[in-house]
Design a protein around this motif. Sequence first.
Motif, short mmCIF file in Angstrom:
data_model
loop_
_atom_site.label_atom_id
_atom_site.label_comp_id
_atom_site.label_asym_id
_atom_site.label_seq_id
_atom_site.Cartn_x
_atom_site.Cartn_y
_atom_site.Cartn_z
N LYS A 163 0.83 -1.19 0.00
CA LYS A 163 0.00 0.00 0.00
C LYS A 163 0.87 1.25 0.00
O LYS A 163 1.86 1.33 0.71
N LEU A 164 0.49 2.23 -0.82
CA LEU A 164 1.25 3.47 -0.92
C LEU A 164 0.53 4.59 -0.18
O LEU A 164 -0.68 4.77 -0.33
N ASP A 165 1.28 5.35 0.59
CA ASP A 165 0.74 6.52 1.29
C ASP A 165 1.40 7.75 0.68
O ASP A 165 2.59 7.97 0.83
N PHE A 166 0.61 8.56 -0.02
CA PHE A 166 1.17 9.68 -0.76
C PHE A 166 1.24 10.97 0.07
O PHE A 166 1.56 12.02 -0.48
N THR A 167 0.97 10.88 1.36
CA THR A 167 0.90 12.09 2.18
C THR A 167 2.17 12.92 2.10
O THR A 167 2.12 14.16 2.01
N ASN A 168 3.35 12.28 2.11
CA ASN A 168 4.62 13.01 2.14
C ASN A 168 5.36 12.97 0.81
O ASN A 168 6.56 13.23 0.74
N TYR A 169 4.64 12.66 -0.24
CA TYR A 169 5.27 12.62 -1.56
C TYR A 169 5.65 14.05 -1.98
O TYR A 169 4.88 14.99 -1.75
N PRO A 170 6.82 14.25 -2.61
CA PRO A 170 7.26 15.61 -3.00
C PRO A 170 6.55 16.12 -4.25
O PRO A 170 7.13 16.27 -5.32
N PHE A 171 5.26 16.43 -4.10
CA PHE A 171 4.47 16.84 -5.25
C PHE A 171 4.89 18.18 -5.83
O PHE A 171 4.54 18.50 -6.97
N HIS A 172 5.64 18.97 -5.05
CA HIS A 172 6.06 20.27 -5.57
C HIS A 172 6.87 20.13 -6.85
O HIS A 172 6.96 21.07 -7.65
N LEU A 173 7.46 18.97 -7.09
CA LEU A 173 8.24 18.75 -8.30
C LEU A 173 7.39 18.90 -9.55
O LEU A 173 7.87 19.33 -10.60
N TYR A 174 6.11 18.56 -9.44
CA TYR A 174 5.21 18.58 -10.59
C TYR A 174 4.55 19.94 -10.81
O TYR A 174 3.96 20.18 -11.86
N PHE A 175 4.63 20.79 -9.81
CA PHE A 175 3.90 22.05 -9.87
C PHE A 175 4.83 23.27 -9.87
O PHE A 175 4.43 24.36 -9.47
N THR A 176 6.06 23.08 -10.32
CA THR A 176 7.03 24.17 -10.40
C THR A 176 7.57 24.26 -11.82
O THR A 176 8.04 23.27 -12.37
N LYS A 177 7.48 25.46 -12.42
CA LYS A 177 7.97 25.65 -13.78
C LYS A 177 8.76 26.95 -13.90
O LYS A 177 8.62 27.86 -13.08
N ASN A 178 9.53 27.02 -14.96
CA ASN A 178 10.32 28.20 -15.26
C ASN A 178 9.40 29.39 -15.55
O ASN A 178 8.33 29.24 -16.14
#
Length: 276
Positions: A163-178
Motif C-alpha cells: 500500500k502506498l501513502d502519498f501524504t509526504n510525496y514531494p508533489f512540488h516537483l510537478y507544480f514548479t515551472k520556469n
Amino acid sequence: MHFARPEIENKITFSKNDSLYKYFPIERIFDFIDNGLVRFTVPFVFNDPFEIMPIWVRHNWSPLPGEKNLFLGLDKENPLTYFGVLSLTDSPDNHLMWSHYTNSYKGFVIEFDKNHNFFKTNYTQTDFSLLRKVTYTDKPPFLNGTDKDNLISYRDNYMQKSKLDFTNYPFHLYFTKNNVWSYENEWRLLKFRDNADKVIKPNESNISSNPTFDFENIHLFQIPFDAVKSIILGAAMSENKEFNEEIRNNEKLKHIKLYHSMISVEKYSILFREMN
C-alpha cells in the motif's frame, strides 16, 4: 478566419474561478466527444526538458558531496513516473496558447467544471487525484534528504505491491515551472497512472509520444461528460455541421454549449459568439 464585426461587443464571458480550460488540436475533437478520453502525460515526456529530468539526472548521476544517490532507473518503476499530468489553464482567450496548442486557431478549447468530482483532490491509492496551480520561478524545485528517502520507500513499496501513502510525496516537483511559461497560467491535475481507464502503447496510437522513452505507455483517463461546460471552436475553423449535429443529438452531450471564437478588428482581443 472568423472576424468580429466592429459593432459586436463581447458580452460572453467565461469564469476564471469555477472553470478550467484545455486547448486541443482539431484532430482530437471527435476522439474526445466519442469517448471522453484525455491523455495524462508522464513528466519525462513533457515538451519542456527542464521539468523533472534535471532533478532525476542530478540525484542519480552526479550527486553533490554529502548527498544520497537515489539509485532510481529511468523505467516504469521510477516513482517520478507514478503520476500522469493533465495540463489546464484558467482562460479560454490566451492568444499564445491558441497559437501554440491549437495549430494557429484551427483547434478548439474545452471548458471543464472545476468543481466536478473528477477534479476533486483524493489521496487514496485507488482514487488518487490532485489539482493545484503551477508556481513559476527562476530556480528548479529542490529535493531534500527526506524527499529522497520517501521516493526510495515509494519505489520499494510499489515494486512489492504494498500500500502506498502519498501524504509526504514531494508533489512540488510537478507544480514548479520556469518563469518563461508563466503566460500559460497553468493548473495541473495529477492522477495515479495505474488508475488509467485505457492504456495503449505509443506505436499503437496516433497520439505523439517521445520515442526516447518508448517504454512509457500512453495513459488515458475518461472525463465524465457532465464535467464539460462548453466547447469553443477556433477562429480559423469553419463551422462543422456534422460536429454540431453530433453534439445536439447526443443525450450525454446536449447540455454542452458551443461557441465560436472570433478575432477582433479593433483591438488585440478574442471575442466569442454562441453557436445555434
